[in-house]
Design a protein around this motif. Structure first.
Motif, mmCIF file in Angstrom:
data_model
loop_
_atom_site.group_PDB
_atom_site.id
_atom_site.type_symbol
_atom_site.label_atom_id
_atom_site.label_comp_id
_atom_site.label_asym_id
_atom_site.label_seq_id
_atom_site.Cartn_x
_atom_site.Cartn_y
_atom_site.Cartn_z
ATOM 1 N N HIS A 35 0.836 -1.186 0.000
ATOM 2 C CA HIS A 35 0.000 0.000 0.000
ATOM 3 C C HIS A 35 0.881 1.250 0.000
ATOM 4 O O HIS A 35 0.657 2.197 -0.777
ATOM 5 C CB HIS A 35 -0.924 -0.022 1.218
ATOM 6 N N ALA A 36 1.898 1.270 0.852
ATOM 7 C CA ALA A 36 2.811 2.414 0.925
ATOM 8 C C ALA A 36 3.592 2.578 -0.389
ATOM 9 O O ALA A 36 3.775 3.702 -0.872
ATOM 10 C CB ALA A 36 3.776 2.245 2.099
ATOM 11 N N PHE A 37 4.036 1.470 -0.966
ATOM 12 C CA PHE A 37 4.758 1.530 -2.239
ATOM 13 C C PHE A 37 3.897 2.159 -3.324
ATOM 14 O O PHE A 37 4.327 3.069 -4.031
ATOM 15 C CB PHE A 37 5.206 0.122 -2.671
ATOM 16 N N TRP A 38 2.654 1.677 -3.458
ATOM 17 C CA TRP A 38 1.770 2.213 -4.493
ATOM 18 C C TRP A 38 1.374 3.651 -4.203
ATOM 19 O O TRP A 38 1.181 4.446 -5.133
ATOM 20 C CB TRP A 38 0.545 1.325 -4.686
ATOM 21 N N VAL A 42 2.234 6.042 -7.308
ATOM 22 C CA VAL A 42 1.103 6.677 -7.990
ATOM 23 C C VAL A 42 1.111 8.181 -7.771
ATOM 24 O O VAL A 42 0.878 8.959 -8.710
ATOM 25 C CB VAL A 42 -0.235 6.045 -7.546
ATOM 26 N N ASN A 43 1.413 8.630 -6.571
ATOM 27 C CA ASN A 43 1.383 10.059 -6.311
ATOM 28 C C ASN A 43 2.530 10.798 -6.986
ATOM 29 O O ASN A 43 2.353 11.933 -7.427
ATOM 30 C CB ASN A 43 1.331 10.335 -4.813
ATOM 31 N N ILE A 44 3.688 10.178 -7.110
ATOM 32 C CA ILE A 44 4.769 10.783 -7.896
ATOM 33 C C ILE A 44 4.319 10.928 -9.342
ATOM 34 O O ILE A 44 4.497 11.977 -9.966
ATOM 35 C CB ILE A 44 6.072 9.960 -7.784
ATOM 36 N N PHE A 45 3.713 9.880 -9.883
ATOM 37 C CA PHE A 45 3.215 9.922 -11.254
ATOM 38 C C PHE A 45 2.180 11.032 -11.428
ATOM 39 O O PHE A 45 2.237 11.813 -12.387
ATOM 40 C CB PHE A 45 2.614 8.556 -11.632
ATOM 41 N N ILE A 46 1.229 11.128 -10.512
ATOM 42 C CA ILE A 46 0.179 12.154 -10.599
ATOM 43 C C ILE A 46 0.788 13.552 -10.555
ATOM 44 O O ILE A 46 0.436 14.427 -11.364
ATOM 45 C CB ILE A 46 -0.864 11.970 -9.477
ATOM 46 N N GLY A 51 2.170 18.450 -13.173
ATOM 47 C CA GLY A 51 3.231 19.439 -13.400
ATOM 48 C C GLY A 51 3.515 19.659 -14.874
ATOM 49 O O GLY A 51 3.631 20.802 -15.332
ATOM 50 N N ARG A 52 3.618 18.582 -15.629
ATOM 51 C CA ARG A 52 3.884 18.706 -17.068
ATOM 52 C C ARG A 52 2.728 19.399 -17.775
ATOM 53 O O ARG A 52 2.935 20.192 -18.692
ATOM 54 C CB ARG A 52 4.106 17.331 -17.683
ATOM 55 N N PRO A 67 -2.742 12.832 -2.758
ATOM 56 C CA PRO A 67 -1.801 12.411 -1.713
ATOM 57 C C PRO A 67 -2.305 12.674 -0.299
ATOM 58 O O PRO A 67 -2.071 11.866 0.600
ATOM 59 C CB PRO A 67 -0.546 13.243 -2.002
ATOM 60 N N LEU A 68 -3.003 13.781 -0.119
ATOM 61 C CA LEU A 68 -3.506 14.108 1.215
ATOM 62 C C LEU A 68 -4.532 13.088 1.702
ATOM 63 O O LEU A 68 -4.374 12.490 2.772
ATOM 64 C CB LEU A 68 -4.128 15.510 1.223
ATOM 65 N N PHE A 69 -5.566 12.870 0.905
ATOM 66 C CA PHE A 69 -6.638 11.981 1.353
ATOM 67 C C PHE A 69 -6.203 10.513 1.356
ATOM 68 O O PHE A 69 -6.579 9.747 2.246
ATOM 69 C CB PHE A 69 -7.900 12.207 0.523
ATOM 70 N N TRP A 70 -5.413 10.129 0.370
ATOM 71 C CA TRP A 70 -4.890 8.766 0.349
ATOM 72 C C TRP A 70 -3.933 8.582 1.522
ATOM 73 O O TRP A 70 -3.877 7.519 2.138
ATOM 74 C CB TRP A 70 -4.208 8.492 -0.978
ATOM 75 N N GLY A 71 -3.175 9.620 1.843
ATOM 76 C CA GLY A 71 -2.254 9.562 2.984
ATOM 77 C C GLY A 71 -2.989 9.354 4.300
ATOM 78 O O GLY A 71 -2.514 8.649 5.189
ATOM 79 N N ILE A 72 -4.152 9.971 4.424
ATOM 80 C CA ILE A 72 -4.971 9.756 5.625
ATOM 81 C C ILE A 72 -5.382 8.285 5.708
ATOM 82 O O ILE A 72 -5.292 7.661 6.762
ATOM 83 C CB ILE A 72 -6.203 10.687 5.622
#
Length: 111
Positions: A35-38, A42-46, A51-52, A67-72
């Motif tokens: 879960h932490a890996f994904w 995924v958040n780096i990709f997003i 950004g691009r 990232p905020l809500f998934w991080g919660i």
């Protein structure tokens, strides 16, 4: 007729029970680490894709909402796996007790 000794099987049962608990714990840990890996991947990709697409103007809520809500959710998963002792473990308690006792001893020396 052969007599069955039920007490001799107790050790085997306890070993098997401990093995099943260990397997369950490993499965929980493995699930959390995946879960932490994904979450990170995924958040780096997003963030890169946003950004691009926006000329690297990423400083708005939409970029960091996932990232905020998934991080919660990941935080609650961590609490479920590691329990309430994630932050306040027994060793932390022991260190704090020792620290307070040493502080009290220093105060008594100066009085």
């Amino acid at each position: 007729m052969k007599r069955i000794d039920y007490k001799s099987g107790q050790g085997d049962f306890r070993k098997e029970e401990a093995y099943i608990r260990a397997q369950k714990r490993i499965k929980e840990l493995k699930g959390f680490y995946w879960h932490a890996f994904w979450y990170v991947a995924v958040n780096i990709f997003i963030i890169i894709m946003i950004g691009r697409g926006s000329g690297w103007n990423i400083w708005h809520f939409g970029t960091f909402a996932t990232p905020l809500f998934w991080g919660i959710g990941l935080g609650f998963h961590a609490l479920g796996v590691f329990g309430k002792n994630l932050f306040f473990s027994k060793s932390w308690e022991d260190r704090k007790v020792k620290e307070f006792m040493e502080e009290e001893n220093r105060r008594q020396k100066f009085q």
